[in-house]
Design an enzyme around this catalytic site. Structure first.
Site, PDB file in Angstrom:
ATOM      1  N   ARG A 164       0.814  -1.224   0.000  1.00 11.93           N
ATOM      2  CA  ARG A 164       0.000   0.000   0.000  1.00 11.93           C
ATOM      3  C   ARG A 164       0.849   1.277   0.000  1.00 11.93           C
ATOM      4  O   ARG A 164       0.302   2.376   0.023  1.00 11.93           O
ATOM      5  CB  ARG A 164      -0.972  -0.012   1.186  1.00 11.93           C
ATOM      6  CG  ARG A 164      -2.076  -1.042   0.992  1.00 11.93           C
ATOM      7  CD  ARG A 164      -3.245  -0.892   1.967  1.00 11.93           C
ATOM      8  NE  ARG A 164      -2.972  -0.194   3.196  1.00 11.93           N
ATOM      9  CZ  ARG A 164      -2.777  -0.760   4.383  1.00 11.93           C
ATOM     10  NH1 ARG A 164      -2.813  -2.068   4.513  1.00 11.93           N
ATOM     11  NH2 ARG A 164      -2.551  -0.035   5.453  1.00 11.93           N
ATOM     12  N   ASN A 165       2.164   1.139  -0.011  1.00  8.84           N
ATOM     13  CA  ASN A 165       3.010   2.323  -0.078  1.00  8.84           C
ATOM     14  C   ASN A 165       2.880   2.917  -1.481  1.00  8.84           C
ATOM     15  O   ASN A 165       2.937   2.197  -2.481  1.00  8.84           O
ATOM     16  CB  ASN A 165       4.467   1.976   0.236  1.00  8.84           C
ATOM     17  CG  ASN A 165       5.304   3.211   0.484  1.00  8.84           C
ATOM     18  OD1 ASN A 165       5.456   4.064  -0.376  1.00  8.84           O
ATOM     19  ND2 ASN A 165       5.853   3.308   1.682  1.00  8.84           N
ATOM     20  N   ALA A 166       2.721   4.223  -1.571  1.00  2.00           N
ATOM     21  CA  ALA A 166       2.500   4.898  -2.855  1.00  2.00           C
ATOM     22  C   ALA A 166       3.786   5.207  -3.613  1.00  2.00           C
ATOM     23  O   ALA A 166       3.729   5.737  -4.731  1.00  2.00           O
ATOM     24  CB  ALA A 166       1.720   6.190  -2.623  1.00  2.00           C
ATOM     25  N   PHE A 167       4.949   4.864  -3.064  1.00  2.00           N
ATOM     26  CA  PHE A 167       6.208   5.236  -3.701  1.00  2.00           C
ATOM     27  C   PHE A 167       6.311   4.711  -5.134  1.00  2.00           C
ATOM     28  O   PHE A 167       6.548   5.475  -6.071  1.00  2.00           O
ATOM     29  CB  PHE A 167       7.408   4.757  -2.876  1.00  2.00           C
ATOM     30  CG  PHE A 167       8.727   5.112  -3.500  1.00  2.00           C
ATOM     31  CD1 PHE A 167       9.244   6.386  -3.369  1.00  2.00           C
ATOM     32  CD2 PHE A 167       9.448   4.181  -4.241  1.00  2.00           C
ATOM     33  CE1 PHE A 167      10.454   6.731  -3.951  1.00  2.00           C
ATOM     34  CE2 PHE A 167      10.656   4.521  -4.837  1.00  2.00           C
ATOM     35  CZ  PHE A 167      11.162   5.794  -4.691  1.00  2.00           C
TER      36      PHE A 167
ATOM     37  N   THR B 162       4.939   8.782   1.348  1.00  2.00           N
ATOM     38  CA  THR B 162       4.230   7.790   0.539  1.00  2.00           C
ATOM     39  C   THR B 162       3.730   6.624   1.383  1.00  2.00           C
ATOM     40  O   THR B 162       3.056   5.736   0.877  1.00  2.00           O
ATOM     41  CB  THR B 162       5.129   7.247  -0.586  1.00  2.00           C
ATOM     42  OG1 THR B 162       6.280   6.617  -0.001  1.00  2.00           O
ATOM     43  CG2 THR B 162       5.558   8.359  -1.537  1.00  2.00           C
TER      44      THR B 162
END
Length: 171
Positions: free
Chosen positions: A38-41, A146
């Site tokens: 789920r990290n947006a990086f 993120t």
């Protein structure tokens, strides 16, 4: 637990350095930057540099390097239970050695902090060790984290902030 960061993703062509604080548990387990699903990086890197999560990790690394993007963490090691930056024991923080890194990155112009903790730790642990010439050639910008724990902004709001903050180095 004692957490240790990874070597940087970088080469001498880097124009941008993205700095996190310390990899989370999912990343440490996977041995890869920003491995939490789920990290947006990686979705942001996909939008900006074609290094999205649909690619294998090694291909993402290569795309970032080709685009002039380096990735590292401010901290070399620290004590922390879990993955949250707020759980980092401040007195345990040991910074990575940035002076030789910056010397090996002559094209570097922009340092982007992936969230407040990365910026705070850098200013506390690294800035006092840098020479004036190094800090004078670099521009520093803090971008929204993120991390999935930073839920105060939507993905599209984070992407817009990253796009604006990195505009000077996006091709």
């Amino acid at each position: 637990m004692l957490a240790r960061s990874f070597p940087p993703i970088a080469d001498a062509r880097a124009r941008l350095l993205v700095l996190g604080s310390m990899p989370g548990v999912a990343s440490l387990t996977a041995g890869a930057y920003y491995a939490h699903p789920r990290n947006a990086f990686w979705p942001i890197m996909g939008e900006l540099f074609g290094a999205g999560p649909e690619l294998p990790y090694e291909a993402r690394r290569k795309r970032l390097i080709t685009a002039g993007v380096a990735v590292w963490d401010v901290l070399q090691s620290c004590r922390r239970e879990g993955s949250l930056d707020t759980a980092i024991e401040r007195e345990s923080e040991i910074a990575n050695d940035f002076a030789p890194f910056f010397a090996d990155q002559p094209a570097l112009r922009l340092v982007a902090f992936n969230g407040q903790k990365a910026e705070t730790a850098f200013r506390r642990r690294v800035t006092p060790m840098l020479d004036v010439a190094t800090t004078a050639r670099l521009r520093f910008v803090r971008l929204p984290s993120t991390s999935p724990a930073h839920a105060g902004r939507t993905f599209h709001e984070k992407l817009a902030a990253w796009r604006d903050g990195l505009a000077s180095v996006i091709n």
